[in-house]
Motif scaffolding. Structure first.
Motif, mmCIF file in Angstrom:
data_model
loop_
_atom_site.group_PDB
_atom_site.id
_atom_site.type_symbol
_atom_site.label_atom_id
_atom_site.label_comp_id
_atom_site.label_asym_id
_atom_site.label_seq_id
_atom_site.Cartn_x
_atom_site.Cartn_y
_atom_site.Cartn_z
ATOM 1 N N LYS A 75 -4.494 -4.364 -4.663
ATOM 2 C CA LYS A 75 -3.591 -5.241 -3.910
ATOM 3 C C LYS A 75 -2.135 -4.965 -4.288
ATOM 4 O O LYS A 75 -1.260 -4.936 -3.429
ATOM 5 N N SER A 76 -1.894 -4.746 -5.560
ATOM 6 C CA SER A 76 -0.534 -4.469 -6.040
ATOM 7 C C SER A 76 0.003 -3.172 -5.451
ATOM 8 O O SER A 76 1.148 -3.105 -4.981
ATOM 9 N N ILE A 77 -0.811 -2.123 -5.449
ATOM 10 C CA ILE A 77 -0.409 -0.819 -4.900
ATOM 11 C C ILE A 77 -0.204 -0.921 -3.391
ATOM 12 O O ILE A 77 0.767 -0.388 -2.844
ATOM 13 N N LYS A 78 -1.091 -1.621 -2.707
ATOM 14 C CA LYS A 78 -0.964 -1.798 -1.248
ATOM 15 C C LYS A 78 0.330 -2.541 -0.927
ATOM 16 O O LYS A 78 1.065 -2.165 -0.009
ATOM 17 N N HIS A 79 0.645 -3.566 -1.704
ATOM 18 C CA HIS A 79 1.860 -4.353 -1.476
ATOM 19 C C HIS A 79 3.119 -3.539 -1.786
ATOM 20 O O HIS A 79 4.080 -3.559 -1.027
ATOM 21 N N ALA A 80 3.110 -2.811 -2.898
ATOM 22 C CA ALA A 80 4.297 -2.067 -3.333
ATOM 23 C C ALA A 80 4.582 -0.835 -2.480
ATOM 24 O O ALA A 80 5.739 -0.552 -2.158
ATOM 25 N N TYR A 81 3.544 -0.082 -2.128
ATOM 26 C CA TYR A 81 3.749 1.216 -1.488
ATOM 27 C C TYR A 81 3.159 1.348 -0.086
ATOM 28 O O TYR A 81 3.402 2.336 0.602
ATOM 29 N N GLY A 82 2.322 0.396 0.315
ATOM 30 C CA GLY A 82 1.704 0.467 1.632
ATOM 31 C C GLY A 82 0.612 1.512 1.731
ATOM 32 O O GLY A 82 0.367 2.060 2.802
ATOM 33 N N ILE A 83 -0.048 1.807 0.594
ATOM 34 C CA ILE A 83 -1.119 2.811 0.580
ATOM 35 C C ILE A 83 -2.343 2.266 -0.154
ATOM 36 O O ILE A 83 -2.252 1.269 -0.856
ATOM 37 N N THR A 84 -3.452 2.962 -0.008
ATOM 38 C CA THR A 84 -4.682 2.563 -0.693
ATOM 39 C C THR A 84 -4.699 3.148 -2.100
ATOM 40 O O THR A 84 -3.922 4.060 -2.424
ATOM 41 N N LEU A 85 -5.599 2.643 -2.929
ATOM 42 C CA LEU A 85 -5.736 3.157 -4.290
ATOM 43 C C LEU A 85 -6.108 4.644 -4.296
ATOM 44 O O LEU A 85 -5.509 5.418 -5.056
ATOM 45 N N PRO A 86 -7.050 5.118 -3.456
ATOM 46 C CA PRO A 86 -7.341 6.556 -3.446
ATOM 47 C C PRO A 86 -6.125 7.408 -3.040
ATOM 48 O O PRO A 86 -5.903 8.484 -3.590
ATOM 49 N N GLU A 87 -5.316 6.915 -2.084
ATOM 50 C CA GLU A 87 -4.104 7.646 -1.694
ATOM 51 C C GLU A 87 -3.120 7.707 -2.860
ATOM 52 O O GLU A 87 -2.512 8.748 -3.125
ATOM 53 N N TYR A 88 -2.978 6.590 -3.563
ATOM 54 C CA TYR A 88 -2.099 6.533 -4.738
ATOM 55 C C TYR A 88 -2.566 7.536 -5.798
ATOM 56 O O TYR A 88 -1.775 8.317 -6.331
ATOM 57 N N ASP A 89 -3.867 7.493 -6.107
ATOM 58 C CA ASP A 89 -4.415 8.399 -7.124
ATOM 59 C C ASP A 89 -4.202 9.864 -6.741
ATOM 60 O O ASP A 89 -3.857 10.693 -7.590
ATOM 61 N N LYS A 90 -4.394 10.192 -5.463
ATOM 62 C CA LYS A 90 -4.200 11.570 -4.998
ATOM 63 C C LYS A 90 -2.745 12.005 -5.198
ATOM 64 O O LYS A 90 -2.476 13.128 -5.641
ATOM 65 N N CYS A 91 -1.805 11.129 -4.888
ATOM 66 C CA CYS A 91 -0.377 11.445 -5.094
ATOM 67 C C CYS A 91 -0.075 11.643 -6.580
ATOM 68 O O CYS A 91 0.637 12.579 -6.960
ATOM 69 N N MET A 92 -0.606 10.759 -7.416
ATOM 70 C CA MET A 92 -0.325 10.840 -8.854
ATOM 71 C C MET A 92 -0.944 12.091 -9.486
ATOM 72 O O MET A 92 -0.464 12.569 -10.509
ATOM 73 N N GLU A 93 -1.991 12.630 -8.866
ATOM 74 C CA GLU A 93 -2.634 13.841 -9.385
ATOM 75 C C GLU A 93 -1.825 15.106 -9.104
ATOM 76 O O GLU A 93 -2.169 16.178 -9.585
ATOM 77 N N THR A 94 -0.729 15.003 -8.349
ATOM 78 C CA THR A 94 0.063 16.183 -8.011
ATOM 79 C C THR A 94 0.843 16.728 -9.196
ATOM 80 O O THR A 94 1.314 17.860 -9.156
ATOM 81 N N SER A 95 0.992 15.930 -10.261
ATOM 82 C CA SER A 95 1.699 16.413 -11.440
ATOM 83 C C SER A 95 1.217 15.672 -12.686
ATOM 84 O O SER A 95 0.930 14.480 -12.623
#
Length: 163
Positions: free
Chosen positions: A70-90
């Protein structure tokens, strides 16, 4: 402090609201102790604010993943899997190369995955945020430091950034 409220009252008065913990609202002022719930009698639920907070804390403690989603969806407008995929880029900060306290850097004027700019350490993320998140402001800061660097007496060095 509930000293301003008539929680005991005299037994001949009918309670406007009663919580399972024993708190009674005997006056309109007492209703402030109960959770606002439009549509309910007196626009208050039968749960006092203290019990409501305790129930919410218990739920949050037992559902940390849902809180994070819920926090990630509210802050960035994305799902947890989308967030994790972005964070895995580095695996390190894309500015200073630190590998701790990594955060999701995003363009605040956009929502969703398109807003993602990269992975930064929290210090670098705060630094560019304090400089307005713009290249122009960052460039002005660099020019300022460059002027200072030129004023350092010969034989002395400017402290280099820590890596």
């Amino acid at each position: 402090d509930n000293s301003d409220y008539n929680l005991k009252g005299d037994s001949s008065m009918e309670a406007l609201r009663t919580c399972k913990c024993g708190v009674h609202a005997l006056t309109d002022k007492d209703l402030e102790l109960f959770v606002k719930t439009p549509g309910c009698k007196h626009d208050r639920s039968n749960e006092c604010c203290s019990c409501y907070r305790a129930r919410k804390r218990g739920w949050a403690k037992n559902n940390p993943k849902k809180i994070r989603e819920k926090s990630i969806k509210h802050a960035y407008g994305i799902t947890l899997p989308e967030y994790d995929k972005c964070m895995e880029t580095s695996v390190e900060c894309e500015i200073c190369s630190k590998q701790v306290n990594l955060v999701y850097d995003h363009d605040h004027s956009k929502r969703g995955v398109e807003a993602f700019r990269g992975v930064l350490c929290s210090e670098c993320n705060r630094a560019i945020g304090m400089l307005g998140d713009t290249y122009n402001d960052l460039y002005k800061a660099m020019e300022y430091l460059k002027r200072y660097e030129q004023q350092v007496p010969e034989g002395q060095e400017i402290r280099q950034s820590q890596q």
